[in-house]
Motif scaffolding. Structure first.
Motif, PDB file in Angstrom:
ATOM      1  N   THR A 165       0.806  -1.232   0.000  1.00 16.95           N
ATOM      2  CA  THR A 165       0.000   0.000   0.000  1.00 16.95           C
ATOM      3  C   THR A 165       0.837   1.278   0.000  1.00 16.95           C
ATOM      4  O   THR A 165       0.277   2.370   0.103  1.00 16.95           O
ATOM      5  CB  THR A 165      -0.928   0.010   1.233  1.00 16.95           C
ATOM      6  N   SER A 214      -9.824   3.458   4.399  1.00 16.01           N
ATOM      7  CA  SER A 214      -8.716   3.778   3.502  1.00 16.01           C
ATOM      8  C   SER A 214      -9.194   4.729   2.418  1.00 16.01           C
ATOM      9  O   SER A 214     -10.297   4.594   1.893  1.00 16.01           O
ATOM     10  CB  SER A 214      -8.174   2.492   2.853  1.00 16.01           C
ATOM     11  N   LYS A 262      -1.585  -4.515   2.978  1.00 14.59           N
ATOM     12  CA  LYS A 262      -2.983  -4.776   3.297  1.00 14.59           C
ATOM     13  C   LYS A 262      -3.349  -6.132   2.718  1.00 14.59           C
ATOM     14  O   LYS A 262      -2.948  -6.469   1.599  1.00 14.59           O
ATOM     15  CB  LYS A 262      -3.888  -3.697   2.715  1.00 14.59           C
ATOM     16  N   PHE A 300      -2.732   4.641  -0.443  1.00 14.97           N
ATOM     17  CA  PHE A 300      -3.740   5.246   0.421  1.00 14.97           C
ATOM     18  C   PHE A 300      -3.206   6.544   1.017  1.00 14.97           C
ATOM     19  O   PHE A 300      -2.129   6.575   1.617  1.00 14.97           O
ATOM     20  CB  PHE A 300      -4.150   4.282   1.540  1.00 14.97           C
TER      21      PHE A 300
END
Length: 232
Positions: free
Chosen positions: A28, A168, A41, A32
């Motif tokens: 990630t 998120s 994630k 995000f």
């Protein structure tokens, strides 16, 4: 994946119960905007598949697959959006002992979104090899060594649609869904155990990868990763 076959001779039915689990691990970093401390994630899929094979006559069979699916990041308690339903139907014809073909439809998430697609299958057997095309899901060519193991080549579509429960964000709105798909290409080996049990080992390259996030406003964000090796 665990598979258990069941034969109902009087009804000329074959039932195959399958239970499977997959995990999608997403890097990630830079994806995000509000979770910079979260390096990875995980999205999970638990799927029960019931295959029903109905023998219509010596030349024709009907194959129906019903697959209730749980697909989520499991960051909150389960609710309705974590559950999906997939299904397919295929009418198959046996032209001769070595050759089968079929056509049908599928309601699937293998492309990273829930869509209806046409399906086709071709199966050709000889004492030395088996060609198995179940399009667009899988194409395999296996060579028979007449021993406990066989080897060959496989190209398979793999993917899913996952519910995102964590808070998120990609830009402004919270993420609602994550869709992922790829094509796994490489050599495969199967090892026969007792009765009809087999172990498969597949490795190679994952190509055509696609990773998309859909926010609460139904806007789609492409975060497709590079192609890379895989083993399973």
């Amino acid at each position: 994946q665990l598979a258990i076959p069941q034969l109902l001779e009087k009804q000329q039915l074959v039932l195959i119960h399958r239970l499977g689990y997959t995990n999608l691990r997403v890097d990630t970093e830079g994806i995000f905007t509000n979770t910079s401390s979260e390096a990875t994630k995980n999205y999970h899929t638990i799927i029960y598949n019931l295959s029903v094979i109905k023998i219509l006559n010596p030349n024709w069979k009907l194959l129906v697959n019903i697959s209730p699916t749980l697909a989520s990041d499991f960051n909150e308690s389960l609710h309705g959006d974590d559950f999906l339903f997939q299904a397919s139907g295929l009418l198959m014809n046996t032209k001769r002992e070595k050759f089968q073909y079929g056509l049908g439809l599928a309601y699937t998430t293998r492309f990273g979104r829930q869509i209806v697609i046409p399906m086709g299958m071709i199966k050709y057997n000889t004492p030395k090899m088996t060609l198995d095309a179940f399009l667009p899901n899988k194409l395999s060519l296996m060579f028979n060594t007449h021993k406990t193991f066989n080897y060959g080549f496989e190209a398979a579509l793999d993917g899913g649609l996952f519910n995102n429960n964590s808070e998120s964000q990609v830009v402004n709105n919270l993420i609602n869904k994550a869709g992922y798909s790829r094509i796994n290409i490489g050599p495969t080996v199967s090892v026969k155990l007792k009765d009809a049990m087999k172990i498969y080992l597949v490795g190679g390259m994952a190509v055509g990868r696609r990773l998309e996030f859909i926010d609460t406003a139904d806007e789609t964000f492409d975060r497709t990763p590079e192609n890379g090796p895989f083993i399973k």
